[in-house]
Design an enzyme around this catalytic site. Structure first.
Site, PDB file in Angstrom:
ATOM      1  N   GLY A 220     -51.501 -42.768  71.907  1.00 17.50           N
ATOM      2  CA  GLY A 220     -51.919 -42.238  70.279  1.00 17.50           C
ATOM      3  C   GLY A 220     -51.954 -44.342  69.349  1.00 17.50           C
ATOM      4  CG  ASN A 221     -53.465 -44.793  66.187  1.00 15.92           C
ATOM      5  OD1 ASN A 221     -53.213 -44.286  64.639  1.00 15.92           O
ATOM      6  ND2 ASN A 221     -54.834 -43.840  67.134  1.00 15.92           N
ATOM      7  NE  ARG A 222     -46.629 -49.502  65.179  1.00 16.02           N
ATOM      8  CZ  ARG A 222     -45.774 -51.043  64.775  1.00 16.02           C
ATOM      9  NH1 ARG A 222     -46.584 -51.640  64.759  1.00 16.02           N
ATOM     10  NH2 ARG A 222     -45.065 -50.386  64.214  1.00 16.02           N
ATOM     11  CB  SER A 223     -52.612 -43.949  61.429  1.00 16.88           C
ATOM     12  OG  SER A 223     -52.933 -43.533  60.281  1.00 16.88           O
ATOM     13  CB  ALA A 287     -55.963 -45.506  63.087  1.00 16.20           C
TER      14      ALA A 287
END
Ligand code: FMN
Length: 428
Positions: A220-223, A287
């Site tokens: 995943g990502n931090r958005s 994102a």
């Protein structure tokens, strides 16, 4: 400006009399064209007295004036309120069985339809198909308001208030400066907020995609989705019809937006490509993962002492923004596309230079540039925060615009810029 005000045979026809007044008081010339059914609700005398013009419903009245072609041909704007289910069907079907439908076929100016009917009629697949077809053809169809209907019942189907329709209509012609032909524009006091997106369909993607590794794990990502949610909220506040394509978000979507939930980048791509046709504005604030695991395991990857550590191979995801721009160029050149870039500077270039290069590469009209990473004090600057600072870069070479503050304030600045771009196009 010459306005044709079509009125359908619905209980809300009386509100069109107030709408007519808003146009005439702002200096516009209005010809009212009620349908025969509309005259059962509000009589000819009202329309003639308020517009100061003779009122006809049928093509065989005053034939010598060739109203059936002249009205649509000469109009700068056609507004139909209320647009009944029947009128939507006749307009979608290309019928020309009364003066109003003839006018709709002749009009080459912006056309705004404001439907009003019972919820069941509005939600009926036939009505929805007619609305979709009309929108596809470039007709602006407002979504009805939610509220009290004819009887004690309530739900979606209510005619938006005359001031809202008026704002939406003026926004379509680009506001007071839009008219080069010398026709009287609206002006101060016309009721049109400077940042109105009424009558526009805006699709916003938000949140962070999750690329599955196995049934329980993902990359995943931090958005957090906060900025995307704020953009959707700002577009709603400006009167737009908003669809939020929501990847993983830490915050709830704003009320009033239609939400399409997605997980991975591929799902987001599919949703955006499905939602893009007919939209006036696309905002790619999500994102989206650049890479995904080359394989998704059907069962959980087991941790065994006797097995080698797994190696994850990544493959490139499609570039959704570029694909949206390419499809737009081929099918809907008027669509405005806004990209977001989270950049960090490095030894080779600044974040600004990377942003400008990205804008040129992607082909969108606006790029909202976030400088991500830690600030001088070591605190995270963007992800998950309630505030933001961005540069809005424009492809046409306009001055980069700095916006800082809460994510809602930044969103409002982006929406104002979008509105200005749309208004500038309407005057070209
Ligand atoms: C009291 C009453 C209220 C009505 N209200 C609506 C309405 O709000 N929306 C609608 O689509 N039709 C409504 N109708 C039905 C339309 O009047 C009918 O479909 C008519 O054929 C529409 O004609 P037009 O589309 O040429 O105006 C209503 C009918 C009656 C008798």
């Amino acid at each position: 400006m010459r306005v044709v005000l079509g009125v359908g045979g619905g209980i809300a026809a009386y509100k069109a009399a107030l709408l007519l007044r808003l146009f005439t008081e702002a200096g516009h010339s209005v010809t009212a064209v009620p349908t025969e059914a509309a005259l059962s609700f509000v009589g000819k005398a009202t329309w003639e007295a308020l517009s100061g013009k003779p009122v006809r419903t049928d093509v065989f009245e005053a034939v010598e004036t060739v109203n059936h072609v002249r009205l649509g041909h000469e109009a700068d704007l056609v507004v139909v309120a209320p647009a009944t289910a029947d009128l939507l069907a006749r307009a979608a079907g290309g019928h020309a069985d009364d003066l109003l439908t003839n006018t709709l076929l002749m009009a080459h100016c912006p056309v705004l339809l404001a439907p009003a009917m019972h919820t069941e009629m509005w939600r009926h697949p036939a009505t929805q198909a007619n609305v979709a077809l009309l929108r596809e053809r470039g007709v602006h169809v407002l979504d009805p308001a939610v509220g009290r209907l004819t009887g004690a019942d309530s739900g979606p189907g209510r005619l938006p208030e005359p001031e809202e329709i008026f704002s939406a209509a003026l926004a379509l012609v680009g506001g007071p400066s839009a008219d080069d032909a010398g026709h009287l524009p609206g002006g101060p006091g016309t009721g049109r907020p400077s940042d109105s997106l009424a009558g526009r369909r805006v699709v916003v993607s938000a949140g962070g995609t999750r690329e599955p590794l196995d049934p329980v794990r993902f990359l995943g990502n931090r958005s957090s989705g906060k900025q995307g949610a704020a953009l959707a909220r700002a577009a709603l506040a400006a009167g737009a019809d908003v669809t939020l394509v929501a990847a993983h978000m830490d915050v709830p979507p704003p009320e009033g937006a239609r939400v399409v939930s997605v997980g991975s980048a591929l799902e987001l791509r599919e949703a955006m490509l499905a939602e893009a046709p007919g939209a006036d504005v696309l905002v790619m604030a999500a994102a989206v993962a650049d890479f995904r695991p080359s394989e998704q395991q059907a069962s959980k990857i087991k941790k065994r002492d006797d097995a080698a550590d797994p190696i994850i191979t990544l493959v490139r995801n499609p570039d959704v923004l570029v694909e949206l721009v390419q499809r737009r160029n081929a099918a809907q050149p008027g669509q405005l596309i806004v990209g977001f870039a989270a950049e960090t500077g490095d030894d080779a270039s600044s974040a600004f230079d990377y942003g400008m290069a990205k804008l040129a590469r992607k082909g969108c009209e606006l790029l909202v540039l976030n400088e991500v990473g830690a600030d001088a004090a070591g605190s995270e600057r963007v992800f998950g925060q309630d505030s933001n600072a961005v540069l809005i870069l424009a492809r046409d070479g306009g001055e980069p615009e700095h916006a800082a503050g809460s994510k809602d304030e930044v969103a409002a600045a982006v929406v104002r810029r979008i509105t200005r771009e749309l208004a500038a196009r309407a005057t070209q």
